[in-house]
Scaffold this motif. Structure first.
Motif, PDB file in Angstrom:
ATOM      1  N   UNK A 252      10.484  16.849 -15.961  1.00 55.49           N
ATOM      2  CA  UNK A 252      11.106  17.339 -17.200  1.00 55.49           C
ATOM      3  C   UNK A 252      11.834  16.230 -17.972  1.00 55.49           C
ATOM      4  N   UNK A 253      12.482  15.321 -17.241  1.00 56.32           N
ATOM      5  CA  UNK A 253      13.189  14.229 -17.907  1.00 56.32           C
ATOM      6  C   UNK A 253      12.254  13.314 -18.658  1.00 56.32           C
ATOM      7  N   UNK A 254      11.126  12.986 -18.037  1.00 56.64           N
ATOM      8  CA  UNK A 254      10.181  12.097 -18.709  1.00 56.64           C
ATOM      9  C   UNK A 254       9.449  12.823 -19.830  1.00 56.64           C
ATOM     10  N   UNK A 255       9.131  14.112 -19.638  1.00 58.53           N
ATOM     11  CA  UNK A 255       8.493  14.883 -20.701  1.00 58.53           C
ATOM     12  C   UNK A 255       9.374  14.930 -21.943  1.00 58.53           C
ATOM     13  N   UNK A 256      10.689  15.036 -21.747  1.00 54.34           N
ATOM     14  CA  UNK A 256      11.619  15.051 -22.879  1.00 54.34           C
ATOM     15  C   UNK A 256      11.597  13.710 -23.616  1.00 54.34           C
ATOM     16  N   UNK A 257      11.524  12.610 -22.867  1.00 53.63           N
ATOM     17  CA  UNK A 257      11.467  11.292 -23.496  1.00 53.63           C
ATOM     18  C   UNK A 257      10.170  11.106 -24.283  1.00 53.63           C
ATOM     19  N   UNK A 258       9.051  11.570 -23.717  1.00 49.83           N
ATOM     20  CA  UNK A 258       7.773  11.465 -24.419  1.00 49.83           C
ATOM     21  C   UNK A 258       7.794  12.318 -25.689  1.00 49.83           C
ATOM     22  N   UNK A 259       8.366  13.510 -25.603  1.00 48.90           N
ATOM     23  CA  UNK A 259       8.449  14.375 -26.779  1.00 48.90           C
ATOM     24  C   UNK A 259       9.255  13.722 -27.886  1.00 48.90           C
ATOM     25  N   UNK A 260      10.386  13.109 -27.522  1.00 47.96           N
ATOM     26  CA  UNK A 260      11.203  12.429 -28.525  1.00 47.96           C
ATOM     27  C   UNK A 260      10.446  11.250 -29.130  1.00 47.96           C
ATOM     28  N   UNK A 261       9.681  10.539 -28.305  1.00 49.95           N
ATOM     29  CA  UNK A 261       8.896   9.418 -28.807  1.00 49.95           C
ATOM     30  C   UNK A 261       7.881   9.883 -29.851  1.00 49.95           C
ATOM     31  N   UNK A 262       7.182  10.996 -29.575  1.00 51.16           N
ATOM     32  CA  UNK A 262       6.171  11.449 -30.532  1.00 51.16           C
ATOM     33  C   UNK A 262       6.799  12.085 -31.773  1.00 51.16           C
ATOM     34  N   UNK A 263       8.010  12.595 -31.665  1.00 53.41           N
ATOM     35  CA  UNK A 263       8.736  12.974 -32.871  1.00 53.41           C
ATOM     36  C   UNK A 263       8.931  11.747 -33.762  1.00 53.41           C
ATOM     37  N   UNK A 264       9.313  10.627 -33.137  1.00 47.79           N
ATOM     38  CA  UNK A 264       9.504   9.388 -33.893  1.00 47.79           C
ATOM     39  C   UNK A 264       8.185   8.876 -34.455  1.00 47.79           C
ATOM     40  N   UNK A 265       7.096   8.954 -33.650  1.00 46.46           N
ATOM     41  CA  UNK A 265       5.766   8.589 -34.141  1.00 46.46           C
ATOM     42  C   UNK A 265       5.433   9.382 -35.399  1.00 46.46           C
ATOM     43  N   UNK A 266       5.603  10.675 -35.310  1.00 43.25           N
ATOM     44  CA  UNK A 266       5.182  11.546 -36.403  1.00 43.25           C
ATOM     45  C   UNK A 266       6.068  11.412 -37.632  1.00 43.25           C
ATOM     46  N   UNK A 267       7.263  10.852 -37.445  1.00 42.15           N
ATOM     47  CA  UNK A 267       8.142  10.556 -38.574  1.00 42.15           C
ATOM     48  C   UNK A 267       7.870   9.174 -39.164  1.00 42.15           C
TER      49      UNK A 267
END
Length: 297
Positions: A252-267
């Motif tokens: 869950x901790x790493x999934x949260x980091x990946x999700x935040x990364x792709x939020x930044x990608x998509x922005x």
């Protein structure tokens, strides 16, 4: 003597092969001696060290002309960010203790950003930490690795649907085959940067990506040609990201980091840093990587 951390990984092994092809002396650092047979066959000296063992790392770095470092991503750790920072601090301390004069760190697109980038924030910490070293520094910032698609393309090959965290599916993004980093890194290691992280011109920044950028639709079309059936790219709804990533084996901790990364990608925040450094390109096309990944399953 060139010391290579992560020598059994895709990028590390490719750097070793490129250096040895030019006759350079290489010390390959591994955690498991059982995985070093191929490196010994290439003519490498082997050092065994865990990346969280400062004494073993210092011994591995002793006498180095230059070192290539990489921070492994602990995708099953409860607190991967803290674990990566701890590893980076240990490696940096060992580099300082061994007085390694030239250091190349494989970093990440977006590492210049100090917040909001998920897992890439660890690479920001790495760049800041290493910049305090009295060494000739190069940060080789890599676009995301094509090989990271291995799980999702296997599902897409069976279902005909390629679920994407890159939104929208028409947006072009940078990516690179991990082994293509090896020849780039080897060339940089043998031509050290002029400045240093303390008193000189600052670290040399190199961005690395593949021969061209792709959209998710490009990726789906390439996969369809390989498997001989239509494959359609679909945006995976943001609300489904965490559960999907955890089903893929991430904590869950790493999934949260990946999700935040792709939020930044998509922005639009994760890219080669504008006006900084230079860009070098790998040669491997995404379709070639997809074909190799599917054939190896």
């Amino acid at each position: 003597m060139y010391v290579i951390l992560g020598a059994t990984g895709k990028a590390g092994r490719a750097t070793v092969a490129a250096l040895r092809a030019n006759g350079a002396a290489v010390r390959a650092v591994v955690r498991d001696l059982a995985r070093a047979e191929g490196l010994s066959a290439l003519g490498c000296e082997i050092a065994v060290a865990d990346l969280n063992d400062p004494a073993a790392l210092r011994a591995a770095f002793e006498g180095a002309t230059a070192a290539q470092i990489i921070c492994p991503v602990p995708f099953r750790a409860d607190d991967p960010a803290a674990e990566m920072r701890r590893t980076i601090d240990t490696v940096a301390g060992a580099l300082a203790a061994a007085a390694v004069p030239t250091v190349l760190a494989i970093s990440d697109y977006g590492a210049e950003l100090a917040a909001g980038t998920g897992v890439t924030l660890a690479f920001h910490h790495m760049e800041v930490r290493l910049s305090a070293l009295p060494a000739s520094l190069t940060f080789l910032r890599s676009a995301e690795h094509m090989q990271n698609w291995v799980r999702v393309i296997a599902v897409a090959a069976e279902t005909g649907i390629l679920p994407m965290l890159h939104h929208p599916v028409t947006k072009r993004f940078p990516t690179i085959s991990a082994p293509d980093l090896g020849p780039i890194a080897a060339a940089l290691l043998t031509t050290p940067a002029d400045g240093t992280g303390v008193d000189g011109a600052g670290p040399r920044i190199i961005h690395a990506e593949g021969p061209r950028r792709y959209t998710a639709e490009d990726a789906a079309a390439a996969l369809g040609r390989i498997v001989g059936r239509p494959v359609v790219a679909r945006e995976l709804p943001r609300a489904q990201w965490m559960a999907t990533l955890e089903r893929g084996g991430l904590s869950p901790g790493y999934a949260a980091l990946v999700s935040e990364l792709y939020d930044a990608h998509n922005a639009g925040q994760i890219d080669a840093e504008a006006g900084v450094g230079e860009l070098r390109r790998g040669t491997t096309d995404l379709s070639a990587v997809f074909a190799a990944l599917l054939s190896s399953r």
